[in-house]
Design a protein around this motif. Structure first.
Motif: not given
Length: 185
Positions: A29, A33, A59, A98-99
């Motif tokens: 994850k 960001r 990030q 998260d990603r």
């Protein structure tokens, strides 16, 4: 003489299940960001010519680091849309995702600090928040349709603050723990 089982080695399956798999799920994850939702405008008044804008701040690899970076940027007022500072930007909500764009933490920006929102405690509470936020967004749509941009923006903002509590279930416990720490207050 008998051997104590307490000091024995843990089975490999237990180690994998309790230590390795959670770490791998967490690593998938990352990175996190950090972004800021606010109002951009070409003059001092953001009610007339202002428009909603999201700025990506950066990030990082941990929620703690993300909170620190976000709080520092807010304290310094360090929000630039363009090199010449036109348009101006008024930050309203800080967001950490998260990603997979799951919400890790979010908070209202007020008085040069981030007031991080506590996550919902259950799926039932999350449904109530979604219903209320949807109602506010519907009211914003109606206000926008009748040409009342300022009211529509305020209603969307109130909905965003409610939605800031809709932390992804994966991150709820982490967010709750972070907000219990003294430095998060």
């Amino acid at each position: 003489m008998s051997l104590s089982r307490q000091n024995a080695f843990a089975p490999i399956g237990e180690i994998v299940a309790q230590q390795v798999l959670p770490w791998l799920r967490h690593a998938q994850k990352l990175p996190l960001r950090i972004s800021c939702i606010g109002i951009a405008s070409y003059d001092e008044s953001d009610h007339v010519d202002g428009f909603d804008r999201r700025l990506v701040i950066g990030q990082c690899l941990s929620p703690e680091e993300a909170m620190t970076i976000a709080s520092q940027r807010v304290a310094r007022g360090d929000f630039r849309i363009s090199p010449d500072d036109a348009p101006r930007f008024r930050p309203r909500v800080m967001v950490i995702q998260d990603r997979e764009l799951g919400l890790v933490l979010a908070g209202e920006i007020r008085g040069g600090i981030v007031l991080w929102q506590h996550p919902v405690a259950s799926d039932t509470e999350a449904r109530r928040v979604v219903i209320e936020a949807s109602r506010l967004r519907g009211m914003a749509f109606t206000a926008s349709g009748r040409g009342d941009a300022a009211t529509a923006r305020d209603l969307r903002y109130r909905a965003s603050l409610l939605e800031a509590r809709l932390i992804d279930p994966f991150w709820r416990e982490t967010a709750a723990e972070l907000l219990r720490l003294p430095q998060a207050a």
